[in-house]
Scaffold this motif. Structure first.
Motif, PDB file in Angstrom:
ATOM      1  N   GLY A 194       0.825  -1.203   0.000  1.00 49.30           N
ATOM      2  CA  GLY A 194       0.000   0.000   0.000  1.00 49.30           C
ATOM      3  C   GLY A 194       0.857   1.250   0.000  1.00 49.30           C
ATOM      4  O   GLY A 194       2.064   1.212   0.324  1.00 49.30           O
ATOM      5  N   GLY A 195       0.221   2.358  -0.363  1.00 50.91           N
ATOM      6  CA  GLY A 195       0.917   3.641  -0.332  1.00 50.91           C
ATOM      7  C   GLY A 195       1.347   3.979   1.091  1.00 50.91           C
ATOM      8  O   GLY A 195       2.351   4.660   1.319  1.00 50.91           O
ATOM      9  N   LYS A 196       0.597   3.473   2.047  1.00 48.32           N
ATOM     10  CA  LYS A 196       0.870   3.818   3.436  1.00 48.32           C
ATOM     11  C   LYS A 196       2.258   3.356   3.875  1.00 48.32           C
ATOM     12  O   LYS A 196       2.956   4.068   4.594  1.00 48.32           O
ATOM     13  CB  LYS A 196      -0.213   3.212   4.327  1.00 48.32           C
ATOM     14  CG  LYS A 196      -0.286   3.854   5.682  1.00 48.32           C
ATOM     15  CD  LYS A 196      -1.501   3.386   6.437  1.00 48.32           C
ATOM     16  CE  LYS A 196      -2.643   4.348   6.312  1.00 48.32           C
ATOM     17  NZ  LYS A 196      -3.713   4.120   7.280  1.00 48.32           N
ATOM     18  N   SER A 229      -5.217  16.706  -2.877  1.00 47.50           N
ATOM     19  CA  SER A 229      -5.086  16.510  -1.444  1.00 47.50           C
ATOM     20  C   SER A 229      -6.226  15.697  -0.837  1.00 47.50           C
ATOM     21  O   SER A 229      -7.381  15.869  -1.185  1.00 47.50           O
ATOM     22  CB  SER A 229      -5.058  17.891  -0.765  1.00 47.50           C
ATOM     23  OG  SER A 229      -5.535  17.821   0.558  1.00 47.50           O
ATOM     24  N   ASN A 230      -5.842  14.832   0.068  1.00 45.99           N
ATOM     25  CA  ASN A 230      -6.775  14.299   1.053  1.00 45.99           C
ATOM     26  C   ASN A 230      -6.402  15.071   2.308  1.00 45.99           C
ATOM     27  O   ASN A 230      -5.223  14.998   2.706  1.00 45.99           O
ATOM     28  CB  ASN A 230      -6.545  12.787   1.261  1.00 45.99           C
ATOM     29  CG  ASN A 230      -7.405  12.219   2.368  1.00 45.99           C
ATOM     30  OD1 ASN A 230      -8.233  12.919   2.928  1.00 45.99           O
ATOM     31  ND2 ASN A 230      -7.179  10.953   2.687  1.00 45.99           N
ATOM     32  N   PRO A 231      -7.251  15.833   2.928  1.00 47.01           N
ATOM     33  CA  PRO A 231      -8.715  15.820   2.882  1.00 47.01           C
ATOM     34  C   PRO A 231      -9.399  16.868   2.013  1.00 47.01           C
ATOM     35  O   PRO A 231     -10.625  16.844   1.932  1.00 47.01           O
ATOM     36  CB  PRO A 231      -9.056  16.132   4.343  1.00 47.01           C
ATOM     37  CG  PRO A 231      -8.030  17.141   4.748  1.00 47.01           C
ATOM     38  CD  PRO A 231      -6.773  16.681   4.058  1.00 47.01           C
ATOM     39  N   THR A 261       6.352  13.535  -1.875  1.00 43.62           N
ATOM     40  CA  THR A 261       5.138  13.919  -2.592  1.00 43.62           C
ATOM     41  C   THR A 261       4.238  12.705  -2.765  1.00 43.62           C
ATOM     42  O   THR A 261       4.646  11.684  -3.317  1.00 43.62           O
ATOM     43  CB  THR A 261       5.477  14.618  -3.931  1.00 43.62           C
ATOM     44  OG1 THR A 261       4.255  14.947  -4.598  1.00 43.62           O
ATOM     45  CG2 THR A 261       6.333  13.783  -4.857  1.00 43.62           C
ATOM     46  N   ASP A 262       3.037  12.820  -2.241  1.00 44.34           N
ATOM     47  CA  ASP A 262       2.069  11.730  -2.264  1.00 44.34           C
ATOM     48  C   ASP A 262       1.134  11.964  -3.444  1.00 44.34           C
ATOM     49  O   ASP A 262       0.329  12.893  -3.436  1.00 44.34           O
ATOM     50  CB  ASP A 262       1.312  11.726  -0.934  1.00 44.34           C
ATOM     51  CG  ASP A 262       0.396  10.531  -0.786  1.00 44.34           C
ATOM     52  OD1 ASP A 262      -0.003   9.951  -1.808  1.00 44.34           O
ATOM     53  OD2 ASP A 262       0.061  10.196   0.368  1.00 44.34           O
ATOM     54  N   GLU A 263       1.273  11.099  -4.468  1.00 42.60           N
ATOM     55  CA  GLU A 263       0.521  11.315  -5.714  1.00 42.60           C
ATOM     56  C   GLU A 263      -0.578  10.281  -5.906  1.00 42.60           C
ATOM     57  O   GLU A 263      -0.986   9.981  -7.025  1.00 42.60           O
ATOM     58  CB  GLU A 263       1.512  11.307  -6.890  1.00 42.60           C
ATOM     59  CG  GLU A 263       2.581  12.370  -6.719  1.00 42.60           C
ATOM     60  CD  GLU A 263       3.525  12.505  -7.901  1.00 42.60           C
ATOM     61  OE1 GLU A 263       3.576  11.586  -8.742  1.00 42.60           O
ATOM     62  OE2 GLU A 263       4.215  13.537  -7.961  1.00 42.60           O
ATOM     63  N   TRP A 293      -6.094  -4.633  -1.944  1.00 41.31           N
ATOM     64  CA  TRP A 293      -4.995  -5.402  -2.535  1.00 41.31           C
ATOM     65  C   TRP A 293      -3.644  -5.033  -1.949  1.00 41.31           C
ATOM     66  O   TRP A 293      -2.681  -5.773  -2.092  1.00 41.31           O
ATOM     67  CB  TRP A 293      -4.969  -5.205  -4.064  1.00 41.31           C
ATOM     68  CG  TRP A 293      -6.140  -5.842  -4.733  1.00 41.31           C
ATOM     69  CD1 TRP A 293      -7.397  -5.313  -4.860  1.00 41.31           C
ATOM     70  CD2 TRP A 293      -6.188  -7.134  -5.317  1.00 41.31           C
ATOM     71  NE1 TRP A 293      -8.206  -6.209  -5.503  1.00 41.31           N
ATOM     72  CE2 TRP A 293      -7.498  -7.327  -5.805  1.00 41.31           C
ATOM     73  CE3 TRP A 293      -5.241  -8.144  -5.510  1.00 41.31           C
ATOM     74  CZ2 TRP A 293      -7.886  -8.485  -6.442  1.00 41.31           C
ATOM     75  CZ3 TRP A 293      -5.634  -9.301  -6.157  1.00 41.31           C
ATOM     76  CH2 TRP A 293      -6.937  -9.467  -6.610  1.00 41.31           C
ATOM     77  N   ARG A 294      -3.563  -3.900  -1.300  1.00 40.98           N
ATOM     78  CA  ARG A 294      -2.360  -3.432  -0.626  1.00 40.98           C
ATOM     79  C   ARG A 294      -1.134  -3.374  -1.543  1.00 40.98           C
ATOM     80  O   ARG A 294      -0.115  -4.022  -1.279  1.00 40.98           O
ATOM     81  CB  ARG A 294      -2.048  -4.288   0.635  1.00 40.98           C
ATOM     82  CG  ARG A 294      -3.184  -4.506   1.591  1.00 40.98           C
ATOM     83  CD  ARG A 294      -3.890  -3.235   2.023  1.00 40.98           C
ATOM     84  NE  ARG A 294      -2.978  -2.232   2.541  1.00 40.98           N
ATOM     85  CZ  ARG A 294      -3.121  -0.929   2.276  1.00 40.98           C
ATOM     86  NH1 ARG A 294      -4.098  -0.477   1.521  1.00 40.98           N
ATOM     87  NH2 ARG A 294      -2.277  -0.079   2.784  1.00 40.98           N
ATOM     88  N   VAL A 295      -1.245  -2.599  -2.594  1.00 43.84           N
ATOM     89  CA  VAL A 295      -0.080  -2.381  -3.452  1.00 43.84           C
ATOM     90  C   VAL A 295       0.143  -0.881  -3.643  1.00 43.84           C
ATOM     91  O   VAL A 295      -0.762  -0.157  -4.064  1.00 43.84           O
ATOM     92  CB  VAL A 295      -0.219  -3.059  -4.834  1.00 43.84           C
ATOM     93  CG1 VAL A 295       1.044  -2.810  -5.681  1.00 43.84           C
ATOM     94  CG2 VAL A 295      -0.442  -4.568  -4.682  1.00 43.84           C
TER      95      VAL A 295
HETATM   96  C1  PLP Z   1      -3.240  10.819   0.725  1.00 41.97           C
HETATM   97  C2  PLP Z   1      -3.175   9.341   0.910  1.00 41.97           C
HETATM   98  N1  PLP Z   1      -1.994   8.725   0.771  1.00 41.97           N
HETATM   99  C3  PLP Z   1      -1.862   7.402   0.933  1.00 41.97           C
HETATM  100  C4  PLP Z   1      -2.956   6.621   1.251  1.00 41.97           C
HETATM  101  C5  PLP Z   1      -2.691   5.156   1.472  1.00 41.97           C
HETATM  102  O1  PLP Z   1      -3.318   4.320   0.612  1.00 41.97           O
HETATM  103  P1  PLP Z   1      -3.040   2.749   0.614  1.00 41.97           P
HETATM  104  O2  PLP Z   1      -2.113   2.444   1.737  1.00 41.97           O
HETATM  105  O3  PLP Z   1      -4.375   2.123   0.789  1.00 41.97           O
HETATM  106  O4  PLP Z   1      -2.422   2.458  -0.722  1.00 41.97           O
HETATM  107  C6  PLP Z   1      -4.215   7.212   1.413  1.00 41.97           C
HETATM  108  C7  PLP Z   1      -5.388   6.416   1.805  1.00 41.97           C
HETATM  109  O5  PLP Z   1      -6.365   6.883   2.335  1.00 41.97           O
HETATM  110  C8  PLP Z   1      -4.319   8.609   1.235  1.00 41.97           C
HETATM  111  O6  PLP Z   1      -5.497   9.230   1.362  1.00 41.97           O
END
Ligand code: PLP
Length: 307
Positions: free
Chosen positions: A11-13, A86-88, A114-116, A157-159
């Motif tokens: 995941g991106g996390k 952006s989130n949020p 940078t979170d894309e 799927w956690r990728v």
């Molecule tokens: C800004 C942002 N970055 C990263 C993520 C992480 O996503 P994931 O770990 O599910 O790929 C999220 C998920 O809510 C997000 O909002």
């Protein structure tokens, strides 16, 4: 780009976590534009860094300026978090704004994380330009984070992946080898199929989000006391609700957006996330990643509560 510059993560996390672990040293200050996604301050703290919030309100479309960043910079500043869309807030920096921030980071030797992850979810012809596309020389001090969770609705799927200079990716890879090793192969093959296959379904999703975005923005704007900047990306709307505070609704007088979110849950049975989760009070985050009918029903309940 060489394979040594890319790491596939769970995941991106995990990329977010590893990015901060890679470039933040204890005591470093990390500039964090607010409102921010809740994971960033935690991931910065896990790397023993200090998040320094730089707030941009609805009046500036929740986008920080170079002047604000420069005012927050000290000799301990080593990293900037840059998230567009952006989130949020759903805000998207223009190519010019992105380039200006990128040049500032380059000039001061500041790393950019940078979170894309919402890159492909933009509307009204907007394109979220990557900061390394805007300022190519910045690539040597930038870590990009991305993943399949949003564009392909493949959260489970956690990728995800991170991209950066080979020496930084070597460090991140060493860390990951002791944390989780690789991402499971089945999920990687599914993610590759999503990325390399036809994109028409992803485009259908985007069009559906766009329709829902227009619906929620126009319906929320009908509520007196709610200011709704038009979000051009992601799937969130972030109204400024300060005009609803300290007024009586159904016998309750909320003084913060946290209390307002409780009131909305209690009286309208609609779940919204208060601004306190992402920075200052006075805002709500509403996700429009749900069906059109439910969405309309939800906003209409808010309209009734605040009429
Ligand atoms: C800004 C942002 N970055 C990263 C993520 C992480 O996503 P994931 O770990 O599910 O790929 C999220 C998920 O809510 C997000 O909002």
């Amino acid at each position: 780009m060489a394979p040594s510059q890319v790491i596939v993560t769970n995941g991106g996390k995990q990329s977010v976590y590893q990015a901060f672990q890679t470039v933040v040293n204890p005591g470093d200050e990390v500039l964090l534009p607010a409102p921010y996604w809740t994971t960033y301050p935690e991931a910065i703290a896990l790397a023993d860094g200090t998040p320094v919030e730089v707030f941009a309100g609805a009046d500036q479309d929740y986008k920080v300026t170079v002047a604000q960043l420069e005012a927050a910079r000290t000799d301990k500043t080593t990293v900037l978090v840059f998230v567009s869309p952006s989130n949020p807030t759903g805000s998207v920096y223009t190519p010019e704004e992105t380039a200006e921030i990128g040049r500032w980071a380059l000039e001061h030797g500041i790393w950019v994380i940078t979170d894309e992850i919402y890159q492909n979810l933009t509307y009204e012809g907007t394109r979220a330009v990557s900061i390394v596309e805007a300022v190519p020389e910045l690539a040597e001090q930038t870590i990009l984070v991305n993943g399949v969770a949003k564009t392909y609705a493949m959260t489970g799927w956690r990728v995800g992946w991170m991209v950066g200079p080979a020496d930084a990716m070597k460090l991140a890879g060493n860390l990951q080898s002791h944390l989780t090793s690789n991402v499971n192969n089945v999920a990687q093959i599914a993610a590759a199929a999503a990325l390399n296959g036809p994109q028409d379904e992803a485009e259908q999703f985007r069009l559906a989000f766009d329709r829902r975005r227009q619906l929620i923005v126009s319906e929320l704007a009908k509520i007196d006391g709610v200011e709704v900047p038009n979000p051009l990306g992601a799937f969130y709307v972030y109204p400024d609700v300060q005009g609803l505070l300290n007024r009586s609704w159904d016998g309750v007088t909320p003084t913060t957006s946290l209390e307002l979110a409780d009131l909305i849950l209690e009286k309208a049975e609609v779940a919204v996330v208060p601004g306190e989760a992402f920075g200052p009070s006075g805002y709500l985050r509403l996700s429009y990643a749900l069906g059109d009918e439910q969405l309309l029903e939800g906003v209409q309940r808010l309209q009734r509560l605040f009429s």
